[in-house]
Design a protein around this motif. Sequence first.
Motif, PDB file in Angstrom:
ATOM      1  N   MET A   1       0.836  -1.206   0.000  1.00 31.35           N
ATOM      2  CA  MET A   1       0.000   0.000   0.000  1.00 31.35           C
ATOM      3  C   MET A   1       0.870   1.255   0.000  1.00 31.35           C
ATOM      4  O   MET A   1       0.577   2.232  -0.696  1.00 31.35           O
ATOM      5  CB  MET A   1      -0.934  -0.004   1.207  1.00 31.35           C
TER       6      MET A   1
ATOM      7  N   PHE B   1      -4.113  -5.237  -0.404  1.00 29.95           N
ATOM      8  CA  PHE B   1      -5.336  -5.551   0.339  1.00 29.95           C
ATOM      9  C   PHE B   1      -5.568  -7.051   0.363  1.00 29.95           C
ATOM     10  O   PHE B   1      -5.952  -7.632   1.387  1.00 29.95           O
ATOM     11  CB  PHE B   1      -6.540  -4.848  -0.306  1.00 29.95           C
TER      12      PHE B   1
ATOM     13  N   TYR C   1      -3.062  -8.692   2.750  1.00 27.25           N
ATOM     14  CA  TYR C   1      -3.330  -8.363   4.158  1.00 27.25           C
ATOM     15  C   TYR C   1      -4.572  -9.083   4.641  1.00 27.25           C
ATOM     16  O   TYR C   1      -4.576  -9.710   5.712  1.00 27.25           O
ATOM     17  CB  TYR C   1      -3.517  -6.848   4.310  1.00 27.25           C
ATOM     18  N   LEU C   2      -5.655  -8.993   3.865  1.00 32.08           N
ATOM     19  CA  LEU C   2      -6.954  -9.424   4.377  1.00 32.08           C
ATOM     20  C   LEU C   2      -7.250 -10.900   4.212  1.00 32.08           C
ATOM     21  O   LEU C   2      -7.984 -11.476   5.011  1.00 32.08           O
ATOM     22  CB  LEU C   2      -8.062  -8.617   3.683  1.00 32.08           C
TER      23      LEU C   2
ATOM     24  N   MET D   1     -14.396  -5.935  -2.493  1.00 30.67           N
ATOM     25  CA  MET D   1     -14.477  -4.988  -1.365  1.00 30.67           C
ATOM     26  C   MET D   1     -15.889  -4.460  -1.212  1.00 30.67           C
ATOM     27  O   MET D   1     -16.435  -4.415  -0.105  1.00 30.67           O
ATOM     28  CB  MET D   1     -13.525  -3.823  -1.595  1.00 30.67           C
TER      29      MET D   1
ATOM     30  N   LEU E   1     -11.558   1.225  -3.666  1.00 31.31           N
ATOM     31  CA  LEU E   1     -10.402   1.247  -2.779  1.00 31.31           C
ATOM     32  C   LEU E   1     -10.567   2.280  -1.675  1.00 31.31           C
ATOM     33  O   LEU E   1     -10.223   2.025  -0.518  1.00 31.31           O
ATOM     34  CB  LEU E   1      -9.137   1.570  -3.578  1.00 31.31           C
TER      35      LEU E   1
ATOM     36  N   GLY F   1     -12.740   0.862   0.697  1.00 33.96           N
ATOM     37  CA  GLY F   1     -12.014  -0.159   1.435  1.00 33.96           C
ATOM     38  C   GLY F   1     -11.084   0.424   2.473  1.00 33.96           C
ATOM     39  O   GLY F   1     -10.970  -0.080   3.593  1.00 33.96           O
ATOM     40  N   VAL F   2     -10.403   1.519   2.107  1.00 33.49           N
ATOM     41  CA  VAL F   2      -9.497   2.142   3.078  1.00 33.49           C
ATOM     42  C   VAL F   2     -10.299   2.639   4.277  1.00 33.49           C
ATOM     43  O   VAL F   2      -9.945   2.382   5.425  1.00 33.49           O
ATOM     44  CB  VAL F   2      -8.715   3.302   2.430  1.00 33.49           C
TER      45      VAL F   2
ATOM     46  N   TRP G   1     -11.410  -0.573   6.318  1.00 30.68           N
ATOM     47  CA  TRP G   1     -10.441  -1.425   6.973  1.00 30.68           C
ATOM     48  C   TRP G   1      -9.325  -0.667   7.687  1.00 30.68           C
ATOM     49  O   TRP G   1      -8.509  -1.289   8.361  1.00 30.68           O
ATOM     50  CB  TRP G   1      -9.817  -2.397   5.960  1.00 30.68           C
TER      51      TRP G   1
END
Lengths: 252, 533, 162
Positions: free
Chosen positions: B18, B75, B78-79, B250, B385, B388-389, B392
């Motif tokens: 990221m 993402f 990480y997820l 997402m 995104l 999503g940011v 999360w």
Amino acid sequence: MNTWDWQPSVVAACVALAIGYVAIIRKRFPGRPRCLRRMVLFLAGVALLLLDLVSPIDTLADRYLFSAHIIQHFLLALVIPPLFLLGTPRWLAVAALQRTALARVERGLGQPPVSWLLGVGTMLAWHIPLLFNAALENEALHIFQHLSFLVTGVIFWWPILSPLEERHLPMLPAITYLFSACACCSLLGAFLTFGPVGLYPAYLNPPTELWGLDPKSDQRLGGMLMWVPGCFVYLAGILSTLMRWYAPERTA
Amino acid sequence: MNSWLCAIDHKRIGILYMLSALLFMLAGGLEAMVMRVQLAAPNLKLIGPETYDQIFTMHGTTMIFLVAMPVLTGFGVYLTPLMIGANEMALPRLGAISFWLQFFGGVLLYFSFATGNAPAAGWFSYAPLSEKAFSPGPGLDYWALALLMIAGSSIGSAINLIVTIATERAPGMTMRLVPMFAWMTLVTSIMIVFALPALVASLVMLLSDRLLHARFFDAAQGGAPLLWQHYFWIFGHPEVYILVLPAFGMISEIIPVFSRKPIFGYPFVATSTVAIAFLSYGVWVHHMFAVALGRNFLAVFAAASMLIAVPTGMKIFSWIATMWGGSIRFTTAMLFAIAFLLEFTVGGLSGVAFATVPVDWQVTDTYFVVAHIHYVLVGGTVFALLAGVHYWFPKFSGHLLDEKLGRWSFWLIVLGFNTTFFVQHFLGLLGMRRRVYTYPDIPWFGALNLISTIGAGILVFGIFIFLCNIGMSLLFGAKAEEDPWNAWTLEWAATSPPALKNFAQPPEVRSRRPLWDRKHPEAPDWLALGRDA
Amino acid sequence: MNDRRNQLGMALFLIAEAVFFLLLILAFIYFRGPAPQGLGLPISFLYTGLLLASTFSMWRAAARGAAWKLWVAITIGLGAVFLLGQGSGYVRLFLDGVAIRQSLFDTTFFTLAGVHALHVLVGLIALAIIPITAIRTMALYWYFFACLWLVIVLVAYAGSVV
């Protein structure tokens, strides 16, 4: 263009198939049939088979257009067998497989590697110029060719669409099975689209040029019809496999 | 510092992706602003044509390969383990190598500026322009080598994600129960394995031509420039779906949580994703409609291109149906998700317009294309995104983002984005060509371009507010607990941020919403569905 | 468990490689041209045979018996002979003026053979340094590139004969 080729053997076979099917269903379930959808699918298959072999498509395929011949084979191998399989009720398949001979055949030919090879192999083999051209010249061979597409078509789709659910491949192998067949079909189609013209000399000099299709465009169209709509059929199989896989929660 | 450079923990790698994407986004954004300023009025000559060519090439290459793909990978990396109840990716060192390969690929690409010779043949570098004869400088060699590294990185991370989802799921989580983001990540990763090698093949052939005097694309020597187009777009078209499917994932997580309803028609969304994946390999020729390929050929691909809109449309309906009758919480994340639905639909519609061959012949290589791609990639992927940011971030950092700043940034970004790109549809229809450094004073061209540039300024300001929000939140933001949104998937069972070992014990999974089951023992999902998982 | 992860990862990597090589092979078929003389048909089949033989030694090594290191060494040996043998043939051709720039056949064929050879070289290096735990995964890699060479040879040489 209006040349319908009402071959008695073909008409008789289709009518017999339709009547036989309805009779068997009726015998088991007199009155209203239990699953109308299945009857419609099967009879649609028969109707399509009849049309495929007696309508002007047949004449176009034999003497005028390579692409028409591809359409004809396409229906024989990829559309009509699935319709037959989807239209066969489970109890009928179970009853048929009570006979040991048939059961043994099913055990052998129903193995996914075998059915895949028969289906894909038949498709690839008949496009070898030597064999394709021979079938155009020899009527008996031509009939054998069409029958082989039908029979190996049913065999190929058996692990995916069999009325016996226990014969279905699990989700991931089913997708691999269909995807790999699709890839082969695509490669052949792409080869015919981009490849040299004149592999099938019978189409180089048709009696008349139809719809502005010169031999080069005709071959390319044939290749593309095999390639893209062919892929759609396999894709439909993949998607229906997935939807079936998710089904347990939809029915709950 | 060392712990970051040598990290193999998937959460660290995700953050590194990221951050790298953020860095390159600043570069790509700067390139975009230079272009917009240069185009603000007719006949401007702030930069010359050669420089402009380098700028738009670098902008496209950067945004796609160094921003969008890495941040989506970040993402994903990480997820995914968190969502499937795992403690780590299956192949952690492969994950680390993939990140650094991508990062250094980007450094190599940008080094070309230092040589005064950045690539200048567009992000898709058509032959024969990309051949040595027409691009003698080293710019394209940098481009090809950098992309080889980045493609390798992408394939590596895709393999890692597939193996992880295949082998590391918590007991009880069958493939039917994986969260939609994980499913979309899986399908995307499989697509990458089948699409990126086409790019690698194209680049190997291009480098052979440029450095070894091979003849793949050299028409004078019997080669075929058209081969480049085919091979590149065999990669290129699946690539755009690779860029958008994780975004869909997402959105599929965010909309249900903020509508307080499970996603509508999970099987349809999952199956239509696979349909899109397969169909995307069968439509690449629609990038080549203006090459004389033969009417029948074009017709077949036009039909396929229109068809691919169907499964995408199914998803849009599914998301709307999810919201329908739900109790909507308009958090910033949800605002961006709703905006996504609208903007991506606009982009999708302009895409379907292109599928009509005569329309394509009229608008190809005009700003209509630029409008389309930015609506789907920015209005689509970037908005998802941003959603999503905002969703999360509390999990990644342990801090909450400020909702007020979030709203300001949201409205500025939406205003700026639409102002910039909506008018470009008209510019394209009026005939303004793309990839030209300036334009004559034709009626409306100047005015619309100026509006577009102003919009770009507003967009930049909105992004600036967004970045301020992140910075301030990291420094002063309110502490976030494990589950600030009252969500349902497994990542919200870990601490914020998660400990090195995500889960002390493997969580119990019997449905798609394990946390819902935990919070509602009287009405768990698996009971309502009435079947064993 | 680790083995399962690594083998799945390798299998996926090989799928990606298969797509890559398929596109190069299609380019070769598309540009189907006359093969130059002296491509060394019979000798190539010898080296091809040696490479295919190395799949047997690879298989023995992957069984992880007591003598696995010996079998790995044999595999490396056969692979090295293949590379040196094919390579020297190509060097001779290069000195004769046949080169990647020479014709379309050369372009496509030498790119294919060259990229394949690079992968074999990487494979040899990997085989020399991996521990026994990785041998089954490397075996997949080795089988793939041996079979791929067979495909390349058949397509290239069959293509030039037909």
